[in-house]
Design an enzyme around this catalytic site. Structure first.
Site: not given
Ligand code: NAP
Length: 345
Positions: A165, A236, A332
């Site tokens: 990010r 996020s 972020e």
């Molecule tokens: P999630 O699937 O519930 O997972 C929780 C956290 O664990 C995530 O933040 C993710 O990191 C990490 N994670 C889960 N499985 C993983 C794997 N196999 N390998 C590496 N890291 C893992 O997360 P969530 O909140 O529903 O979000 C899903 C994805 O959408 C994530 O990648 C998240 O970053 C992205 N997202 C981003 C935003 C934003 O505003 N930037 C908003 C919503 C969702 P990472 O975040 O590093 O992937």
């Protein structure tokens, strides 16, 4: 000459839907519009800010005496070479429209990034990422307007310092991204290892093509994240902490099992877990702003919330995390004042 509006509310310019007003908003659909908007700022001796859809910005309640350049340059082109598809999209295009455009054609590479709010121009700034994929994996280059020289420069991905990010564009307010080129492919492998996608696959949701995956990701996101048409949010708000193995070992010895993921020789810890299971902050509310129940990394603002309330909640969360687990968490989301382009005239 770009269309220039006066005294527009930050609430209309950002997905947080909060904040004071902006002195001038210039709608820039060409490079000439950008040049003329910068000339306007120069003539008035005001700072300027470059904005797409304002989906990663926390504005202030104080009025911004400056010029917001709203980048609305549109267009998508593609060419095929050596079995790859090179897609160039203008900065004002909606990111998700681009994902739809390429996945409809069966091209692989950005399907996991479906449903992310914001513009194409903002994607490299934040190195957007989701479900195990980051934009740096397909981004080849951008063309950008260099405010120092007034020239359009070509910046290859290697020069962008893209990391979790983060990018050079977050630290040097001198480039305005005009278009970005991505290398996509006709053949690809689904990245469906993240828990929600895995679950969807197990439940029979088709995940064989880029379009299937994009569709599944949008469905997951719409169920898991607040409704942007009702609430203010920038997704996020905080980054997941990346720890050294020693720091992670010390954290787990104090707080027990914590989920973790290897990250470039270090260890990434989901902050949502810490906020929820260690600090009990899921759904934590202060007046009109709160941590989203489904995902506590997301700060949500009710209609009518002040930007100050969002800032105060964010600071409180940062303080609580530091006091309880000793981690200084990073954001972020960027404040509008950190986006100011200054000192060019
Ligand atoms: P999630 O699937 O519930 O997972 C929780 C956290 O664990 C995530 O933040 C993710 O990191 C990490 N994670 C889960 N499985 C993983 C794997 N196999 N390998 C590496 N890291 C893992 O997360 P969530 O909140 O529903 O979000 C899903 C994805 O959408 C994530 O990648 C998240 O970053 C992205 N997202 C981003 C935003 C934003 O505003 N930037 C908003 C919503 C969702 P990472 O975040 O590093 O992937």
């Amino acid at each position: 000459m770009p269309q220039v509006l006066e005294r527009i509310s930050w609430a209309e310019l950002t997905t947080f839907k909060a904040g004071g007003s902006v002195r001038y908003v210039a709608h820039c659909s060409t490079v000439e519009d950008i040049e003329e908007s910068i000339a306007l700022a120069k003539e008035k001796q005001l700072p300027f800010i470059v904005l797409g859809e304002g989906s990663n910005v926390l504005p202030e309640d104080d009025d911004f005496e400056g010029v917001v350049l709203q980048i609305a340059i549109m267009g998508i082109t593609e060419r095929e070479e050596d079995g790859n598809i090179y897609v160039t999209a203008s900065a004002g295009e909606s990111w998700d429209r681009l994902v739809e455009y390429v996945t409809m054609r069966g091209w692989w590479g950005v399907e996991n990034l479906a449903g992310i709010p914001g513009t194409v121009g903002a994607a490299p700034v934040q190195n957007i990422g989701a479900y195990g994929v980051e934009v740096r994996e397909t981004l080849l280059s951008v063309d950008a307007y260099d405010c120092k020289t007034g020239e359009v420069v070509h910046i290859p991905v290697e020069k962008m310092n893209l990391s979790y990010r983060d990018s050079v564009f977050k630290h040097e307010n001198c480039y305005i991204i005009l278009r970005a080129t991505f290398r996509l492919s006709k053949e690809g492998v689904p990245h469906i290892g993240y828990p929600d996608l895995k679950k969807a696959g197990e439940a029979g949701v088709p995940l064989a093509s880029p379009h299937d995956i994009a569709k599944a990701v949008r469905t997951i996101r719409s169920a898991k994240f607040p409704d942007l048409s009702v609430f203010g949010t920038a997704g996020s708000f905080f980054k997941n902490p990346i720890l050294t193995p020693e720091a992670f070992a010390s954290l787990s010895s104090e707080f027990g099992a914590i989920p973790s993921f290897p990250h470039e020789g270090k260890i990434k810890v989901p902050l949502a877990f810490i906020l929820d299971h260690i600090l009990g902050l899921k759904g934590y509310r202060k007046e009109h702003v709160f941590l989203f129940g489904n995902q506590p990394l997301v700060i949500v603002a009710e209609p009518g919330a002040h930007a100050k309330e969002i800032e105060e909640l964010a600071q409180e969360i940062e303080k609580k995390v530091f006091e309880r687990v000793g981690l200084s968490i990073e954001r972020e989301v960027r404040t509008s004042s950190s986006l100011e382009y200054k000192n060019f005239f």
